[in-house]
Scaffold this motif. Structure first.
Motif, PDB file in Angstrom:
ATOM      1  N   ALA A  91       0.804  -1.286  -0.051  1.00 51.33           N
ATOM      2  CA  ALA A  91       0.101  -0.156   0.135  1.00 51.33           C
ATOM      3  C   ALA A  91       0.865   1.160  -0.002  1.00 51.33           C
ATOM      4  O   ALA A  91       1.890   1.067   0.418  1.00 51.33           O
ATOM      5  CB  ALA A  91      -0.937  -0.054   1.119  1.00 51.33           C
ATOM      6  N   PHE A  92       0.381   2.326  -0.696  1.00 53.62           N
ATOM      7  CA  PHE A  92       1.042   3.666  -0.227  1.00 53.62           C
ATOM      8  C   PHE A  92       0.097   4.564   0.064  1.00 53.62           C
ATOM      9  O   PHE A  92      -1.545   4.616  -0.320  1.00 53.62           O
ATOM     10  CB  PHE A  92       1.761   4.194  -1.634  1.00 53.62           C
ATOM     11  CG  PHE A  92       1.050   4.522  -2.787  1.00 53.62           C
ATOM     12  CD1 PHE A  92       1.193   3.595  -4.043  1.00 53.62           C
ATOM     13  CD2 PHE A  92       0.411   5.764  -2.849  1.00 53.62           C
ATOM     14  CE1 PHE A  92       0.457   4.120  -5.144  1.00 53.62           C
ATOM     15  CE2 PHE A  92      -0.320   5.853  -3.941  1.00 53.62           C
ATOM     16  CZ  PHE A  92      -0.272   5.353  -5.027  1.00 53.62           C
ATOM     17  N   ILE A  93       0.491   5.777   0.615  1.00 56.32           N
ATOM     18  CA  ILE A  93      -0.422   6.897   0.913  1.00 56.32           C
ATOM     19  C   ILE A  93       0.479   8.252   0.427  1.00 56.32           C
ATOM     20  O   ILE A  93       1.719   8.336   0.927  1.00 56.32           O
ATOM     21  CB  ILE A  93      -0.749   6.922   2.484  1.00 56.32           C
ATOM     22  CG1 ILE A  93      -1.805   8.036   2.483  1.00 56.32           C
ATOM     23  CG2 ILE A  93       0.459   6.905   3.307  1.00 56.32           C
ATOM     24  CD1 ILE A  93      -2.395   8.227   4.076  1.00 56.32           C
ATOM     25  N   SER A  94       0.013   9.059   0.067  1.00 58.24           N
ATOM     26  CA  SER A  94       0.726  10.384  -0.689  1.00 58.24           C
ATOM     27  C   SER A  94       0.997  11.224   0.627  1.00 58.24           C
ATOM     28  O   SER A  94       0.447  10.904   1.562  1.00 58.24           O
ATOM     29  CB  SER A  94      -0.082  10.909  -1.706  1.00 58.24           C
ATOM     30  OG  SER A  94      -1.314  11.354  -1.340  1.00 58.24           O
ATOM     31  N   GLY A  95       1.818  12.349   0.383  1.00 57.30           N
ATOM     32  CA  GLY A  95       2.245  13.134   1.573  1.00 57.30           C
ATOM     33  C   GLY A  95       1.014  13.732   2.279  1.00 57.30           C
ATOM     34  O   GLY A  95       1.352  13.923   3.521  1.00 57.30           O
TER      35      GLY A  95
ATOM     36  N   PHE B   5      -6.615  -4.393   4.649  1.00 54.38           N
ATOM     37  CA  PHE B   5      -5.630  -3.635   5.151  1.00 54.38           C
ATOM     38  C   PHE B   5      -5.893  -1.948   5.082  1.00 54.38           C
ATOM     39  O   PHE B   5      -6.609  -1.806   4.049  1.00 54.38           O
ATOM     40  CB  PHE B   5      -4.309  -3.629   4.440  1.00 54.38           C
ATOM     41  CG  PHE B   5      -3.468  -5.186   4.810  1.00 54.38           C
ATOM     42  CD1 PHE B   5      -4.240  -6.002   5.385  1.00 54.38           C
ATOM     43  CD2 PHE B   5      -2.344  -5.375   4.186  1.00 54.38           C
ATOM     44  CE1 PHE B   5      -3.388  -7.287   5.634  1.00 54.38           C
ATOM     45  CE2 PHE B   5      -1.854  -6.443   4.330  1.00 54.38           C
ATOM     46  CZ  PHE B   5      -2.240  -7.540   5.036  1.00 54.38           C
ATOM     47  N   THR B   6      -5.672  -1.071   5.998  1.00 56.54           N
ATOM     48  CA  THR B   6      -5.755   0.123   5.973  1.00 56.54           C
ATOM     49  C   THR B   6      -4.550   1.064   6.312  1.00 56.54           C
ATOM     50  O   THR B   6      -4.041   0.767   7.350  1.00 56.54           O
ATOM     51  CB  THR B   6      -7.080   0.674   7.046  1.00 56.54           C
ATOM     52  OG1 THR B   6      -8.180  -0.032   6.581  1.00 56.54           O
ATOM     53  CG2 THR B   6      -7.375   2.154   6.676  1.00 56.54           C
ATOM     54  N   ILE B   7      -4.231   1.979   5.472  1.00 55.29           N
ATOM     55  CA  ILE B   7      -3.123   2.702   5.711  1.00 55.29           C
ATOM     56  C   ILE B   7      -3.542   4.297   5.946  1.00 55.29           C
ATOM     57  O   ILE B   7      -4.377   4.733   5.286  1.00 55.29           O
ATOM     58  CB  ILE B   7      -2.099   2.848   4.147  1.00 55.29           C
ATOM     59  CG1 ILE B   7      -0.591   3.269   4.431  1.00 55.29           C
ATOM     60  CG2 ILE B   7      -2.783   3.584   3.068  1.00 55.29           C
ATOM     61  CD1 ILE B   7       0.241   3.231   3.433  1.00 55.29           C
ATOM     62  N   SER B   8      -2.792   4.591   6.692  1.00 55.82           N
ATOM     63  CA  SER B   8      -3.190   6.145   7.204  1.00 55.82           C
ATOM     64  C   SER B   8      -1.828   6.831   7.627  1.00 55.82           C
ATOM     65  O   SER B   8      -0.790   6.184   7.812  1.00 55.82           O
ATOM     66  CB  SER B   8      -4.013   5.992   8.227  1.00 55.82           C
ATOM     67  OG  SER B   8      -3.686   5.465   9.534  1.00 55.82           O
ATOM     68  N   ARG B   9      -1.867   8.244   7.868  1.00 55.91           N
ATOM     69  CA  ARG B   9      -1.097   8.798   8.556  1.00 55.91           C
ATOM     70  C   ARG B   9      -1.162  10.067   9.048  1.00 55.91           C
ATOM     71  O   ARG B   9      -2.251  10.673   9.261  1.00 55.91           O
ATOM     72  CB  ARG B   9       0.010   9.333   7.091  1.00 55.91           C
ATOM     73  CG  ARG B   9      -0.577  10.748   6.213  1.00 55.91           C
ATOM     74  CD  ARG B   9       0.282  10.755   4.979  1.00 55.91           C
ATOM     75  NE  ARG B   9       1.764  11.115   5.453  1.00 55.91           N
ATOM     76  CZ  ARG B   9       2.740  11.176   4.451  1.00 55.91           C
ATOM     77  NH1 ARG B   9       2.628  10.676   3.373  1.00 55.91           N
ATOM     78  NH2 ARG B   9       3.867  11.558   4.988  1.00 55.91           N
TER      79      ARG B   9
ATOM     80  N   VAL C 236       3.285   6.779   9.759  1.00 58.97           N
ATOM     81  CA  VAL C 236       2.237   6.058   8.970  1.00 58.97           C
ATOM     82  C   VAL C 236       1.894   4.754   9.630  1.00 58.97           C
ATOM     83  O   VAL C 236       2.795   4.157   9.938  1.00 58.97           O
ATOM     84  CB  VAL C 236       2.847   5.923   7.501  1.00 58.97           C
ATOM     85  CG1 VAL C 236       2.068   4.864   6.661  1.00 58.97           C
ATOM     86  CG2 VAL C 236       3.286   7.124   6.783  1.00 58.97           C
ATOM     87  N   ILE C 237       0.640   4.501   9.440  1.00 60.03           N
ATOM     88  CA  ILE C 237       0.158   3.250  10.051  1.00 60.03           C
ATOM     89  C   ILE C 237      -0.535   2.441   9.181  1.00 60.03           C
ATOM     90  O   ILE C 237      -1.055   2.806   8.010  1.00 60.03           O
ATOM     91  CB  ILE C 237      -0.935   3.649  11.213  1.00 60.03           C
ATOM     92  CG1 ILE C 237      -0.382   4.549  12.292  1.00 60.03           C
ATOM     93  CG2 ILE C 237      -1.665   2.323  11.813  1.00 60.03           C
ATOM     94  CD1 ILE C 237       0.592   3.862  12.983  1.00 60.03           C
ATOM     95  N   LEU C 238      -0.227   0.984   9.208  1.00 61.80           N
ATOM     96  CA  LEU C 238      -0.847   0.073   8.517  1.00 61.80           C
ATOM     97  C   LEU C 238      -1.699  -0.837   9.372  1.00 61.80           C
ATOM     98  O   LEU C 238      -0.998  -1.567   9.902  1.00 61.80           O
ATOM     99  CB  LEU C 238       0.190  -0.819   7.552  1.00 61.80           C
ATOM    100  CG  LEU C 238      -0.280  -1.975   6.864  1.00 61.80           C
ATOM    101  CD1 LEU C 238      -1.119  -1.203   5.466  1.00 61.80           C
ATOM    102  CD2 LEU C 238       0.715  -2.894   6.032  1.00 61.80           C
ATOM    103  N   GLN C 239      -2.792  -0.761   9.227  1.00 59.18           N
ATOM    104  CA  GLN C 239      -3.614  -1.521  10.127  1.00 59.18           C
ATOM    105  C   GLN C 239      -4.212  -2.915   9.175  1.00 59.18           C
ATOM    106  O   GLN C 239      -4.674  -2.713   8.016  1.00 59.18           O
ATOM    107  CB  GLN C 239      -5.098  -0.827  10.339  1.00 59.18           C
ATOM    108  CG  GLN C 239      -6.015  -1.831  11.255  1.00 59.18           C
ATOM    109  CD  GLN C 239      -5.582  -2.250  12.413  1.00 59.18           C
ATOM    110  OE1 GLN C 239      -4.838  -1.366  13.308  1.00 59.18           O
ATOM    111  NE2 GLN C 239      -5.751  -3.549  12.807  1.00 59.18           N
TER     112      GLN C 239
END
Length: 122
Positions: free
Chosen positions: A49-53, A68-72, A79-82
């Protein structure tokens, strides 16, 4: 130079959950896309997964979608990967990486953490 440190890996039973964290040491954290990748024994490193800035662009591998859930949190440089509903095939070393382009390819990332082991028992 950006230093990344992953944490939160461990041993979990199939169907369980884990929360991975990636902590970054840079004042410009919000300018970096952060990605999660994983590498299982004998296999190539693959995108998760990725998350932008600013968090406006998020993408998941098909294997991660719906589980999975990505957040920042840019205020905490984290940055969190649930990861939920884990499967035995999710067993791998998980790496976070930072780069300037929001893509799923390894070459798009300039900085890498040391990785954290996730083991899912069936």
């Amino acid at each position: 130079q950006v230093q990344l440190v992953e944490s939160g890996g461990g041993l979990v039973q199939a169907g369980g959950s884990l929360t991975l964290s990636c902590a970054a040491s840079t004042r410009a954290f919000s300018t970096y896309t952060v990605g999660w990748f994983r590498q299982a024994p004998g296999k190539e490193r693959e995108f998760v997964a990725f998350i932008s800035g600013r968090g406006g662009n998020i993408n998941y591998a098909d294997s991660a979608k719906g589980r999975f859930t990505i957040s920042r949190d840019n205020a905490k440089n984290t940055v969190i990967l649930q990861m939920n509903s884990l499967k035995a095939e999710d067993t791998a070393v998980y790496y976070c990486a930072a780069g300037g382009i929001a893509r799923s390819t390894l070459s798009s990332y300039d900085y890498w953490g040391q990785g954290t082991q996730v083991t899912v028992s069936s």
